[in-house]
Motif scaffolding. Sequence first.
Motif, PDB file in Angstrom:
ATOM      1  N   ALA A  50       0.833  -1.210   0.000  1.00 56.80           N
ATOM      2  CA  ALA A  50       0.000   0.000   0.000  1.00 56.80           C
ATOM      3  C   ALA A  50       0.864   1.256   0.000  1.00 56.80           C
ATOM      4  N   TYR A  51       1.901   1.266   0.826  1.00 57.61           N
ATOM      5  CA  TYR A  51       2.759   2.441   0.902  1.00 57.61           C
ATOM      6  C   TYR A  51       3.610   2.593  -0.360  1.00 57.61           C
ATOM      7  N   LYS A  52       3.996   1.484  -0.982  1.00 61.35           N
ATOM      8  CA  LYS A  52       4.704   1.561  -2.259  1.00 61.35           C
ATOM      9  C   LYS A  52       3.814   2.239  -3.313  1.00 61.35           C
ATOM     10  N   GLN A  53       2.523   1.887  -3.297  1.00 63.70           N
ATOM     11  CA  GLN A  53       1.600   2.489  -4.261  1.00 63.70           C
ATOM     12  C   GLN A  53       1.491   3.991  -4.027  1.00 63.70           C
ATOM     13  N   ILE A  54       1.458   4.398  -2.777  1.00 62.87           N
ATOM     14  CA  ILE A  54       1.364   5.825  -2.469  1.00 62.87           C
ATOM     15  C   ILE A  54       2.622   6.559  -2.942  1.00 62.87           C
ATOM     16  N   VAL A  55       3.786   5.924  -2.826  1.00 66.86           N
ATOM     17  CA  VAL A  55       5.027   6.528  -3.343  1.00 66.86           C
ATOM     18  C   VAL A  55       4.930   6.689  -4.861  1.00 66.86           C
ATOM     19  N   GLU A  56       4.389   5.679  -5.551  1.00 66.58           N
ATOM     20  CA  GLU A  56       4.211   5.766  -7.008  1.00 66.58           C
ATOM     21  C   GLU A  56       3.312   6.948  -7.374  1.00 66.58           C
TER      22      GLU A  56
END
Length: 494
Positions: free
Chosen positions: A145-151
């Motif tokens: 989820a946090y990786k997606q937010i970074v993207e």
Amino acid sequence: MENTVLSLKHIVKSYPGVVALDDVSVSFNKGEVHAIVGENGAGKSTLIKIVAGAIQPDSGEIVVNGKLYQKLEPQESILNGISVIYQEFNLFDSLTAAENIFIGEKISNKPFVDYKEMNKKAEEIFKKFNVDINPNKQVKNLSPAYKQIVEISKAIHKNSKIIIMDEPTAPLTIAEVEKLYEVINDLKANGTTIIYISHRFDEIFQLADRVTILRDGKYISTKNIEDTNRQDLIRLMVGRELKNTYPSSDIKQGEIALEAINVSGNGVIDVSFHVKKGEILGFAGLVGAGRTELMRVVFGADKLVSGEIRINSRKVKVESPARAIELGIGLIPEDRKHQGAFLQKSIRWNISISNITKISKYGVVSRSTEKEQANSYQNQIRIKAHSLEQQVQNLSGGNQQKVVLAKVLATKTGVLIFDEPTRGIDIGAREEIYHLMRDLANQGKAIIMVSSDMEELLGMSDRILVMSGGKLTGELLKSEFSQERVLELASSDK
């Protein structure tokens, strides 16, 4: 036409034996959210890769910001203000969250990188999502989820005029999705065009102004969102009516198959639960609630610090995934591409690998038994492929998930843990996965399902347990199911 910022005209793209896009024409307007829907293999990914310049069409035209191109190179796409947030993360795992957002940029006039300023700017972006991501943390240590937010933060930071989002909410929880909606609406209000690819119809009807339907590489239709409905979209996507998306149970539940008593470890605190034979037990919660962490402890992938696990009323020690499989526990993991399947291996190889000792004699694999087993599961769960030797990486998301399921089923486990079973899977394949899960439950297997999809949770579960902060905060029987109640328990600090 004055409002059109991007047009694709008569786009054709073929691969050996496959026409990925067949004379597709579609246009996108300034300041709109334009959804693209279709089953896996419909051509959605090919379309966005052409816009991004990642691949070139065989023929057709691309008009962006009034300029005509026969094809776009990646740099031309970027210079035209196009950003793509792919379903598969495009991040540098060894760099920090902040470094990924600002990579290639000069943050200040100083001769060296101003990490303090960079981290400050990253924190400001993260605040828009109301999430506490440490900008100094390496991406490899972030949750999906946090990786997606970074993207998403990368694209927002670039002030892109056209942002393509491919299943952006797949790893997000309900609270984070709501925050993403706010960001999308702000971008739209500022004139940014959002091309939004999703299998979730609630998102499409909440966000989109228009929706384009693709099927088998062909353009089917573009509709204003107020002129269509869920059933209309499904019919156009799959070419037929789909009914009974969530199959009901046909059997009476049996004895308790698995019981966790006061389990702690991997961030989970004193959790007790049970699942019965023939039951689908749903687990709900926000990111960080501890659902996946609990399943990893039960499966032996992470250490059980205290408490106990019982299988068929017998206390067992689950020291490793291999031991879990021996005891009859199978896991279909959240990240099928990195944890569930060997993508560069064949379907046959993947189905056999977890069951290799049972199809071997004196250390030699019986090829005939291996092929017979793989054929059986391919037919049983309807894996669509040219042959059993096809590499898993070349299958659609739904068929990749079926291979992971077949790999687990081949071990003959009685308890099956499905962690986000339909993430990134189209509506037709979802229906098949749901029926497979219910069929397995009707055969007497105990099913545990972790899902961030509220509709899926409410539709598939016989009972729902809710977690927050590593603890169990509530239990809901079928008669008590409601989105509001799940959210209330998921936000509890009990």
